[in-house]
Enzyme design. Sequence first.
Site, PDB file in Angstrom:
ATOM      1  N   LYS A 145      -4.407  -7.502  -3.551  1.00 59.68           N
ATOM      2  CA  LYS A 145      -4.006  -8.869  -3.179  1.00 59.68           C
ATOM      3  C   LYS A 145      -4.505  -9.204  -1.764  1.00 59.68           C
ATOM      4  O   LYS A 145      -5.102 -10.255  -1.547  1.00 59.68           O
ATOM      5  CB  LYS A 145      -2.475  -9.021  -3.291  1.00 59.68           C
ATOM      6  CG  LYS A 145      -1.946  -8.743  -4.699  1.00 59.68           C
ATOM      7  CD  LYS A 145      -0.464  -8.972  -4.828  1.00 59.68           C
ATOM      8  CE  LYS A 145       0.397  -8.001  -4.044  1.00 59.68           C
ATOM      9  NZ  LYS A 145       0.219  -6.575  -4.441  1.00 59.68           N
ATOM     10  N   THR A 146      -4.249  -8.295  -0.815  1.00 53.45           N
ATOM     11  CA  THR A 146      -4.685  -8.538   0.568  1.00 53.45           C
ATOM     12  C   THR A 146      -6.204  -8.613   0.634  1.00 53.45           C
ATOM     13  O   THR A 146      -6.772  -9.462   1.329  1.00 53.45           O
ATOM     14  CB  THR A 146      -4.188  -7.394   1.481  1.00 53.45           C
ATOM     15  OG1 THR A 146      -2.795  -7.216   1.253  1.00 53.45           O
ATOM     16  CG2 THR A 146      -4.439  -7.682   2.942  1.00 53.45           C
ATOM     17  N   ASP A 193       2.033 -11.574   3.482  1.00 54.20           N
ATOM     18  CA  ASP A 193       2.260 -10.511   2.508  1.00 54.20           C
ATOM     19  C   ASP A 193       3.771 -10.393   2.274  1.00 54.20           C
ATOM     20  O   ASP A 193       4.553 -10.792   3.140  1.00 54.20           O
ATOM     21  CB  ASP A 193       1.703  -9.201   3.102  1.00 54.20           C
ATOM     22  CG  ASP A 193       1.460  -8.164   2.024  1.00 54.20           C
ATOM     23  OD1 ASP A 193       1.587  -8.490   0.824  1.00 54.20           O
ATOM     24  OD2 ASP A 193       1.141  -7.013   2.375  1.00 54.20           O
ATOM     25  N   THR A 198       5.160  -8.771  -4.743  1.00 49.78           N
ATOM     26  CA  THR A 198       5.300  -7.815  -5.846  1.00 49.78           C
ATOM     27  C   THR A 198       6.459  -8.266  -6.737  1.00 49.78           C
ATOM     28  O   THR A 198       6.708  -7.676  -7.774  1.00 49.78           O
ATOM     29  CB  THR A 198       5.606  -6.406  -5.301  1.00 49.78           C
ATOM     30  OG1 THR A 198       6.687  -6.516  -4.374  1.00 49.78           O
ATOM     31  CG2 THR A 198       4.406  -5.808  -4.607  1.00 49.78           C
ATOM     32  N   ARG A 249      -5.461   1.445  -4.488  1.00 45.45           N
ATOM     33  CA  ARG A 249      -5.015   2.099  -3.254  1.00 45.45           C
ATOM     34  C   ARG A 249      -4.768   3.587  -3.503  1.00 45.45           C
ATOM     35  O   ARG A 249      -5.140   4.438  -2.698  1.00 45.45           O
ATOM     36  CB  ARG A 249      -3.750   1.441  -2.690  1.00 45.45           C
ATOM     37  CG  ARG A 249      -3.290   2.142  -1.408  1.00 45.45           C
ATOM     38  CD  ARG A 249      -2.074   1.501  -0.788  1.00 45.45           C
ATOM     39  NE  ARG A 249      -2.377   0.196  -0.267  1.00 45.45           N
ATOM     40  CZ  ARG A 249      -1.600  -0.874  -0.448  1.00 45.45           C
ATOM     41  NH1 ARG A 249      -0.481  -0.764  -1.141  1.00 45.45           N
ATOM     42  NH2 ARG A 249      -1.936  -2.032   0.057  1.00 45.45           N
TER      43      ARG A 249
END
Length: 317
Positions: A54-55, A99, A148, A207
């Site tokens: 997302k980032t 975020d 999330t 990640r």
Amino acid sequence: MIEENINQLRPTSLKDYIGQEEVKKQIQVFIEACRKRNQPLDHTLLSGPPGVGKTTLASLIATELGSNITITTGSILNKKSDIAGILSSLNEGDILFIDEIHRMNKAVEEILYPAMEDFKLDILVGKGKSARSIRISLPRFTLIGATTKTGMLSSPLLSRFGIVLHFDFYDEKSLSKIVKNTAKRLNIGITEEACLEIAKRSRGTPRIANNILKRVYDYTVVHGKTEIDLDLALQALNFLGIDEFGLNQKDIFYLKTIIEKFENKPVGIKTISSAINEEIDIIEEIIEPYLIRIGFLKKTPRGRVATEKALKHLAII
Ligand code: ADP
């Protein structure tokens, strides 16, 4: 040990952004439309599990639009002045990325409503009885929120996002490509089979894949090797305690606690949290979704139970 700047691992163009084809297709159209109309992008919400990009996508959107991006996180925005300070320093066309936007304080959220809708900021001037609210204009900016837990967003906030994009977990092929690209960027030699093996154990999450690659490389270096092949990758994964389903020691401890300590009778989240000494958020956002996804855990109205598949995997039946 490799501990490079996290940005070094991030793709620098949408072309290098692997997978999430639906999300990419949509955002490319919206970006193109903005360029043609010469208008800022509509406020955008990125929703999906942790570590799925997302980032990274928010930064890529900024790059594609040639915009500046200011990055912050919901959990540190506690006071109205925190967000007012950020908003008033934005320029026309800038992107503000928040975020974990679901963690934002309610008072902060209320400042965002007029800022998102009318590009106005209400600020309080003066103190005590002489205090009054004045409304100032903000440049047209784009808010990109990531979460999330979309369900935790209030409906007034949710309804102010014109674009909502949902992220999925990645398949093994995409993850394997991500591992290969990261290895290239970090100058790590690795075979295709080893990339795929790491991908298989990365729970559909880039990640995690990147982190496993780095730890497998540590193991490789310490063993005096220069390239990660399948054999070495398997040894390293075994050493790291990551099994063929991508379960780590914490997941195994979680399952064994339910099965052995609570005799696999339905058990509540608070009880599990204290039994394994882990925060509820981590259990609910990281441990459980994956165990449910691979069919190792069931949530029943009375609590969590391990499935037969989990019992078989742990060689308990
Ligand atoms: P999130 O914001 O969803 O928690 P991030 O954007 O921080 O996830 O991504 C975590 C890591 O995974 C970063 O190092 C990023 O470079 C990598 N990554 C995520 N998605 C992709 C992708 N689609 N292609 C390549 N790398 C990715």
